[in-house]
Design an enzyme around this catalytic site. Sequence first.
Site, PDB file in Angstrom:
ATOM      1  N   LYS A 199       0.847  -1.190   0.000  1.00  0.00           N
ATOM      2  CA  LYS A 199       0.000   0.000   0.000  1.00  0.00           C
ATOM      3  C   LYS A 199       0.881   1.238   0.000  1.00  0.00           C
ATOM      4  O   LYS A 199       1.852   1.313   0.757  1.00  0.00           O
ATOM      5  CB  LYS A 199      -0.889   0.026   1.246  1.00  0.00           C
ATOM      6  CG  LYS A 199      -1.753   1.282   1.345  1.00  0.00           C
ATOM      7  CD  LYS A 199      -2.629   1.249   2.573  1.00  0.00           C
ATOM      8  CE  LYS A 199      -2.011   1.871   3.793  1.00  0.00           C
ATOM      9  NZ  LYS A 199      -1.996   3.344   3.812  1.00  0.00           N
ATOM     10  N   ASP A 258      -3.664   4.376  -1.788  1.00  0.00           N
ATOM     11  CA  ASP A 258      -4.549   4.863  -0.721  1.00  0.00           C
ATOM     12  C   ASP A 258      -4.570   6.392  -0.739  1.00  0.00           C
ATOM     13  O   ASP A 258      -3.922   7.037   0.087  1.00  0.00           O
ATOM     14  CB  ASP A 258      -3.995   4.308   0.608  1.00  0.00           C
ATOM     15  CG  ASP A 258      -4.771   4.746   1.829  1.00  0.00           C
ATOM     16  OD1 ASP A 258      -5.926   5.179   1.678  1.00  0.00           O
ATOM     17  OD2 ASP A 258      -4.210   4.654   2.942  1.00  0.00           O
ATOM     18  N   LYS A 295      -7.616   8.233  -1.023  1.00  0.00           N
ATOM     19  CA  LYS A 295      -8.862   8.710  -0.381  1.00  0.00           C
ATOM     20  C   LYS A 295      -9.472   9.906  -1.112  1.00  0.00           C
ATOM     21  O   LYS A 295      -9.662  10.981  -0.531  1.00  0.00           O
ATOM     22  CB  LYS A 295      -8.605   9.086   1.078  1.00  0.00           C
ATOM     23  CG  LYS A 295      -8.085   7.943   1.939  1.00  0.00           C
ATOM     24  CD  LYS A 295      -7.975   8.359   3.401  1.00  0.00           C
ATOM     25  CE  LYS A 295      -7.436   7.278   4.305  1.00  0.00           C
ATOM     26  NZ  LYS A 295      -6.009   6.934   4.070  1.00  0.00           N
ATOM     27  N   ASP A 346     -14.155  14.569  -3.832  1.00  0.00           N
ATOM     28  CA  ASP A 346     -14.314  15.800  -4.608  1.00  0.00           C
ATOM     29  C   ASP A 346     -15.622  15.663  -5.374  1.00  0.00           C
ATOM     30  O   ASP A 346     -16.385  14.719  -5.138  1.00  0.00           O
ATOM     31  CB  ASP A 346     -13.101  15.991  -5.539  1.00  0.00           C
ATOM     32  CG  ASP A 346     -12.810  17.456  -5.848  1.00  0.00           C
ATOM     33  OD1 ASP A 346     -13.773  18.190  -6.188  1.00  0.00           O
ATOM     34  OD2 ASP A 346     -11.641  17.860  -5.784  1.00  0.00           O
ATOM     35  N   ARG A 371       4.370  -0.882  10.268  1.00  0.00           N
ATOM     36  CA  ARG A 371       5.598  -0.911  11.065  1.00  0.00           C
ATOM     37  C   ARG A 371       6.034  -2.280  11.583  1.00  0.00           C
ATOM     38  O   ARG A 371       7.253  -2.500  11.684  1.00  0.00           O
ATOM     39  CB  ARG A 371       5.479   0.110  12.212  1.00  0.00           C
ATOM     40  CG  ARG A 371       5.591   1.541  11.689  1.00  0.00           C
ATOM     41  CD  ARG A 371       5.034   2.562  12.647  1.00  0.00           C
ATOM     42  NE  ARG A 371       3.586   2.468  12.738  1.00  0.00           N
ATOM     43  CZ  ARG A 371       2.839   3.228  13.520  1.00  0.00           C
ATOM     44  NH1 ARG A 371       3.411   4.141  14.293  1.00  0.00           N
ATOM     45  NH2 ARG A 371       1.530   3.093  13.522  1.00  0.00           N
TER      46      ARG A 371
END
Length: 241
Positions: free
Chosen positions: A39, A66, A68, A71, A218
């Site tokens: 991603k 990703d 998002k 609009d 992580r």
Amino acid sequence: MTDRPDLPVNPVFAALDTPDLDQALTWADALRGHVGGVKAGLEFFSANGADGVRRIVDLGLPLFLDLKFHDIPNTVAGAVRAVADLGAAIVNVHAAGGPAMLAAAREAAEQSGGASRPLVVAVTVLTSLDDADLTAVGQAVPARDSVVRLAKLAQSEGLDGVVCSPAEITAIRAACGNDFKLIVPGIRPNWAASGDQKRITTPTQARDDGADILIIGRPITGTEEVGAAASRIASDLGINR
Ligand code: C5P
């Protein structure tokens, strides 16, 4: 209309949370064969743009881009076409953009070229917002009610699924059925530090609860041997390769 792509057998998508193209490419290269995909988000895209996305896609791993989008429908449709043409396997929009915007995003993905169109999924309510934040911006609370309502709206406009927290899997699965894809961050193997994630679950628990894709950052990218960390997660999930 092109077919919806099948999801990879390995549900783990590693979050390449870096603005550094070389770092992202090094991680992605080392992760091939150990994850189902990767991603990249706004941090990566803002620094590296379409060329950076192409470099990741060229490594051959499915990419969840990703970004998002939120609009007017025409603009979101153009943006979805553009990222579909870059070869992203999954793209996302905010469900709060409304029915027409969601439908435009889905239609744009269907019109995109290539062997298969990208999955289009929605973000419902950002998990960084609590009920007080939602009240401040004039949105209905409790957040849980909005999450399920927005997931059902996304589904009714033909989207393929939503991004949701581990705590939301059961409610959305019950409301939207088994064919609706649930993409879930906030995942921590029990051998990894939780960091700033508060409501976490293990990869196995998320998968067993009904998640289709597990977004893990992580616990993989914070290690020296990213391939080994991803491989350990795959074996926790019973995936052998
Ligand atoms: O490092 P970690 O596993 O916490 O990374 C999780 C990834 O999922 C990050 O890219 C983060 O932005 C993203 N994400 C999240 N929570 C959400 C939505 C996305 O952690 N609600």
